[in-house]
Scaffold this active site. Structure first.
Site, short mmCIF file in Angstrom:
data_model
loop_
_atom_site.label_atom_id
_atom_site.label_comp_id
_atom_site.label_asym_id
_atom_site.label_seq_id
_atom_site.Cartn_x
_atom_site.Cartn_y
_atom_site.Cartn_z
N GLU A 119 -2.21 13.09 2.55
CA GLU A 119 -0.86 13.14 2.43
C GLU A 119 -0.62 14.37 1.57
O GLU A 119 -1.37 15.19 1.25
CB GLU A 119 -0.82 11.90 1.18
CG GLU A 119 -1.48 12.04 0.00
CD GLU A 119 -0.85 11.09 -1.32
OE1 GLU A 119 0.20 11.33 -1.53
OE2 GLU A 119 -1.61 10.18 -1.75
N LYS A 132 -3.33 2.38 -7.63
CA LYS A 132 -3.37 3.35 -8.98
C LYS A 132 -3.46 2.38 -10.05
O LYS A 132 -2.81 1.11 -10.01
CB LYS A 132 -1.98 3.92 -9.01
CG LYS A 132 -2.26 4.99 -7.82
CD LYS A 132 -0.80 5.62 -7.84
CE LYS A 132 -0.82 7.00 -6.81
NZ LYS A 132 -0.63 6.39 -5.45
#
Length: 303
Positions: free
Chosen positions: A25, A160
């Protein structure tokens, strides 16, 4: 091939010859780290993938073109421009393409473009998920929906740690996305190796990961799979320290009215500040660890 898609020559050759390719990414470059650390890390991740037998394909939107594979100059541009580049999720792609604009791809959009290009393995740091307080805010990352609909294996260090990990797992279960622990039966929590939540299955080798992915494709499932790879123990952070930093960052985000796609970059940057930079080094090391595993899995898949 999609008329808006540009595949870098090296990546195109590798795909045509059946060689292993790993997608990466670009939000981590523009929104995840400060310059020049972001560029140094992006190039180091690409180098790590090459050293482990695969071809890297960093993905972004540049000038309205969907790029599968970036040049060093393009990575430098994203790093220097930083948050001046739009953070591009699924909903943003049509407007960016139509306007000839730039976008740094999230997990969701990286999956979309990787799938268009025929890239099946994607390495990242951590995925988005269900945010804390989502029962009232409905703040749920598009990454989860993409995992349910796009046939790409995403290798990460878990969701996360700023998220509600329990609700994230529940959402993935509802969507039928397998959550696999690499060498672990417990979901890693990005900066730490444990979360208190279990995964669906444990695997212990890249060859086994490749076999599970092949089986999923043979069964004609429409979605992808999530592989959670714990941060190396020597770079893991103390859970109490990281939890305290996250709680403070969350309070500050509410006080400052941070919303939408700005929440995650704000929280991650604030956690770096509150931990004296320790979380940034952990972030870099977990990404490199995921890149190694992704390259080896892509190589096993190509055999």
């Amino acid at each position: 091939m999609n008329p808006y898609l540009d595949i870098a020559p090296e990546v195109q050759r590798a795909l045509a010859e059946g060689k292993p390719v790993v997608a990466l990414e670009s939000t981590i470059i523009s929104h995840g780290m400060p310059y020049p650390k972001n560029v140094e890390t992006a190039l180091l991740v690409e180098q790590t993938i090459r050293e482990n037998g695969a071809v890297p394909a960093t993905i972004a939107v540049i000038g309205g073109r969907l790029k599968a594979g970036l040049s060093r100059e393009e990575i430098e541009y994203l790093g220097k421009t930083g948050r001046g580049v739009a953070k591009a999720s699924r909903r943003d792609l049509p407007a960016l393409v139509a306007r000839g604009a730039d976008g740094a791809t999230t997990v969701a959009t990286t999956m979309i473009i990787a799938n268009m290009a025929g890239i099946r393995i994607f390495a990242t740091g951590g995925i988005g998920g269900v945010h804390r307080g989502a029962e009232t805010t409905m703040d749920i990352s598009a990454d989860l929906e993409e995992l349910a609909s796009t046939p790409v294996m995403v290798i990460c260090a878990g969701a996360k740690a700023i998220l509600d990990l329990g609700l994230t797992l529940e959402y993935l279960e509802t969507k039928g996305v397998p959550v696999i622990g690499y060498g672990t039966e417990e979901l890693p929590a990005f900066y730490t190796r444990e979360s208190g939540f279990g995964v669906d299955y444990r695997v212990d080798s890249p060859a086994e990961l490749a076999a599970v992915y092949r089986a999923q494709r043979a069964l004609d499932y429409k979605g992808g799979m999530l592989v959670t790879n714990p941060i190396p123990a020597e770079y893991a952070m103390d859970k109490q320290i990281i939890d305290a930093a996250i709680e403070q960052a969350l309070r500050e985000s509410v006080e400052q009215g941070v919303k939408g796609k700005d929440v995650t970059p704000f929280l991650l940057a604030r956690v770096v500040e509150l931990t004296g930079g320790d979380s940034l080094e952990s972030n870099i090391q977990l990404v490199l660890n995921n890149a190694r595993l992704a390259a080896r899995t892509a190589a096993a898949l190509a055999e």
